[in-house]
Scaffold this motif. Structure first.
Motif, short mmCIF file in Angstrom:
data_model
loop_
_atom_site.label_atom_id
_atom_site.label_comp_id
_atom_site.label_asym_id
_atom_site.label_seq_id
_atom_site.Cartn_x
_atom_site.Cartn_y
_atom_site.Cartn_z
N ALA A 1 0.85 -1.19 0.00
CA ALA A 1 0.00 0.00 0.00
C ALA A 1 0.89 1.24 0.00
N VAL A 2 1.39 1.57 -1.19
CA VAL A 2 2.30 2.71 -1.35
C VAL A 2 1.64 3.71 -2.27
N ASP A 3 1.50 4.93 -1.81
CA ASP A 3 0.82 5.96 -2.58
C ASP A 3 1.80 7.08 -2.91
N GLN A 4 2.19 7.15 -4.20
CA GLN A 4 3.09 8.19 -4.69
C GLN A 4 4.35 8.28 -3.83
N GLY A 5 4.94 7.14 -3.55
CA GLY A 5 6.21 7.09 -2.85
C GLY A 5 6.12 7.00 -1.34
N ARG A 6 4.90 7.00 -0.81
CA ARG A 6 4.74 6.97 0.65
C ARG A 6 3.97 5.72 1.08
N TRP A 7 4.54 5.01 2.09
CA TRP A 7 3.86 3.84 2.63
C TRP A 7 2.71 4.31 3.52
N ARG A 8 1.47 3.89 3.18
CA ARG A 8 0.30 4.35 3.92
C ARG A 8 0.20 3.71 5.30
N HIS A 9 0.61 2.47 5.40
CA HIS A 9 0.54 1.76 6.68
C HIS A 9 1.91 1.80 7.37
N PRO A 10 1.94 1.80 8.69
CA PRO A 10 3.23 1.79 9.38
C PRO A 10 4.08 0.60 8.95
N VAL A 11 5.38 0.83 8.83
CA VAL A 11 6.31 -0.21 8.41
C VAL A 11 7.07 -0.72 9.63
N ARG A 12 7.77 -1.81 9.45
CA ARG A 12 8.54 -2.40 10.55
C ARG A 12 10.02 -2.22 10.28
N LEU A 13 10.70 -1.50 11.17
CA LEU A 13 12.13 -1.30 11.01
C LEU A 13 12.85 -2.60 11.36
N LEU A 14 13.66 -3.08 10.43
CA LEU A 14 14.34 -4.36 10.62
C LEU A 14 15.72 -4.19 11.23
N ARG A 15 16.45 -3.19 10.74
CA ARG A 15 17.83 -3.00 11.20
C ARG A 15 18.38 -1.73 10.61
N LEU A 16 19.49 -1.27 11.18
CA LEU A 16 20.21 -0.14 10.62
C LEU A 16 21.22 -0.66 9.61
N ARG A 17 21.43 0.08 8.55
CA ARG A 17 22.40 -0.30 7.53
C ARG A 17 23.61 0.63 7.64
N VAL A 18 24.52 0.29 8.56
CA VAL A 18 25.69 1.14 8.79
C VAL A 18 26.66 1.10 7.62
N ASP A 19 26.47 0.14 6.71
CA ASP A 19 27.35 0.04 5.54
C ASP A 19 26.86 0.90 4.38
N LEU A 20 25.69 1.53 4.52
CA LEU A 20 25.13 2.35 3.44
C LEU A 20 25.09 3.81 3.84
N GLU A 21 25.06 4.67 2.83
CA GLU A 21 24.95 6.10 3.01
C GLU A 21 23.64 6.58 2.40
N PRO A 22 23.17 7.78 2.77
CA PRO A 22 21.92 8.26 2.17
C PRO A 22 21.91 8.21 0.64
N ALA A 23 23.05 8.43 0.02
CA ALA A 23 23.10 8.40 -1.46
C ALA A 23 22.82 7.02 -2.03
N ASP A 24 22.94 5.96 -1.21
CA ASP A 24 22.67 4.60 -1.68
C ASP A 24 21.19 4.26 -1.68
N VAL A 25 20.38 5.08 -1.03
CA VAL A 25 18.94 4.81 -0.91
C VAL A 25 18.24 5.15 -2.21
N PRO A 26 17.32 4.30 -2.68
CA PRO A 26 16.56 4.63 -3.90
C PRO A 26 15.83 5.95 -3.77
N ALA A 27 15.59 6.59 -4.89
CA ALA A 27 14.95 7.90 -4.91
C ALA A 27 13.49 7.79 -4.47
N PHE A 28 12.96 8.87 -3.97
CA PHE A 28 11.55 8.93 -3.55
C PHE A 28 10.65 8.58 -4.73
N GLY A 29 9.72 7.66 -4.48
CA GLY A 29 8.79 7.24 -5.52
C GLY A 29 9.25 6.06 -6.33
N SER A 30 10.49 5.59 -6.12
CA SER A 30 10.97 4.45 -6.93
C SER A 30 10.68 3.14 -6.24
#
Length: 324
Positions: free
Chosen positions: A295-324
């Motif tokens: 249930a994703v509306d224009q890049g936003r998850w409508r329902h609360p998500v579950r945080l699984l873990r932190l990705r200390v090996d990644l940087e913000p630039a590695d995250v997919p773009a909004f809406g992808s």
């Protein structure tokens, strides 16, 4: 002469694998790592940011020292992984970084690491200017001629796009994230996102932009992704955090500066609700992996998500773009 350590080549996220003269490699759920061994010297293991990982993964460094010739400059590129049963275990991998002494020795004995090698950047001579195809051929020769085995592993590669897509489905159960496509004629371009990575999207990544609760006692997180104009867009919020994730997050959060991109914003407690969440803005530097429904509306998850873990090996630039 001092052996120069290149910056790692990176991959940009995409939705589909490119077609054409590409090699397709399995994408592992681990720590990116360069194994650097100058002629006559000892192996150092370096993260993509240059952090020395040798102490935490001394078992892998010892294997490189033992199994490679060592009378010449050698640099390998690959991924450090740990298996738990028949699946990759990223949390067990992260434990290595915080253990010392006897605790680290127990961790190494109980959960041995593997080094999945996908490139060779120096082997007597520097190879970054050579095309991928030539580097891969050499790497395969090295593994075959030296009869290399665990904990050193040659990354699976195929030239068949359909086979790579099959891998993404069939190997997801063991923790393979997807595939990385590499042009056969491409040189190793340092610090450039010249490869293409496609993940089997059962989980996602986003940036922690705010928390409910406090910086030292976060209860939940608000997640964001950057859009094409460089704006941090709100992508969703989490359910209450698991204890382990909450404690890990509390150690890493930094209070926001005055110019935080969400300064002055309010966030709804639920989709379509008027009630506002009480939030604390934090520096948008931490990448987190989460699971969410469709249930994703224009890049936003409508329902609360579950945080699984932190990705200390990644940087913000590695995250997919909004809406992808």
């Amino acid at each position: 002469m001092v052996l120069r350590v290149p910056q790692v080549m990176l991959a940009r996220a995409a939705d589909v694998l490119p077609d054409g003269p590409y090699a397709y490699e399995a994408k592992w759920d681990g720590f990116r790592c360069l194994a650097v061994r100058p002629a006559g010297g000892r192996t150092r293991l370096l993260s993509r940011k240059g952090t020395d990982l040798t102490r935490a993964f001394s078992d892998v460094a010892a294997a490189v020292d033992r199994d490679l010739p060592g009378d010449q400059d050698e640099i390998l590129d690959g991924e450090l992984v740990v298996f738990a049963g028949q699946r990759l275990d990223f949390s067990r991998l992260q434990k290595r970084l915080s253990r010392r002494g006897a605790a680290l020795a127990r961790e190494i004995a109980e959960a041995p690491a593997h080094y999945v090698v996908f490139d060779v950047l120096a082997y007597g001579e520097g190879l970054t200017a050579f095309p991928y195809r030539r580097r891969r051929d050499l790497l395969e020769h090295v593994f075959r001629d030296l009869a290399l085995g665990p904990p050193l592993t040659l990354c699976p590669m195929t030239l068949n796009r359909a086979e790579a897509q099959t891998w993404m489905t069939e190997w997801a159960a063991v923790g393979i994230e997807g595939c990385v496509a590499k042009a056969l004629s491409q040189r190793y371009e340092e610090d450039r996102r010249g490869w293409t990575k496609v993940r089997q999207r059962t989980t996602h990544e986003a940036i922690v932009g705010a928390v409910t609760g406090t910086v030292r006692r976060p209860a939940g997180v608000l997640l964001g992704r950057y859009d094409s104009r460089g704006r941090l867009r709100y992508a969703g919020r989490s359910v209450p955090l698991a204890t382990e994730v909450r404690e890990d997050l509390a150690e890493r959060l930094v209070p926001a500066a005055d110019d935080h991109p969400w300064a002055g914003y309010t966030f709804s407690a639920a989709w379509g609700a008027r009630e506002a969440l009480h939030t604390t803005l934090v520096m948008p530097e931490i990448v987190a992996e989460f699971s969410g429904d469709t249930a994703v509306d224009q890049g936003r998850w409508r329902h609360p998500v579950r945080l699984l873990r932190l990705r200390v090996d990644l940087e913000p630039a590695d995250v997919p773009a909004f809406g992808s």
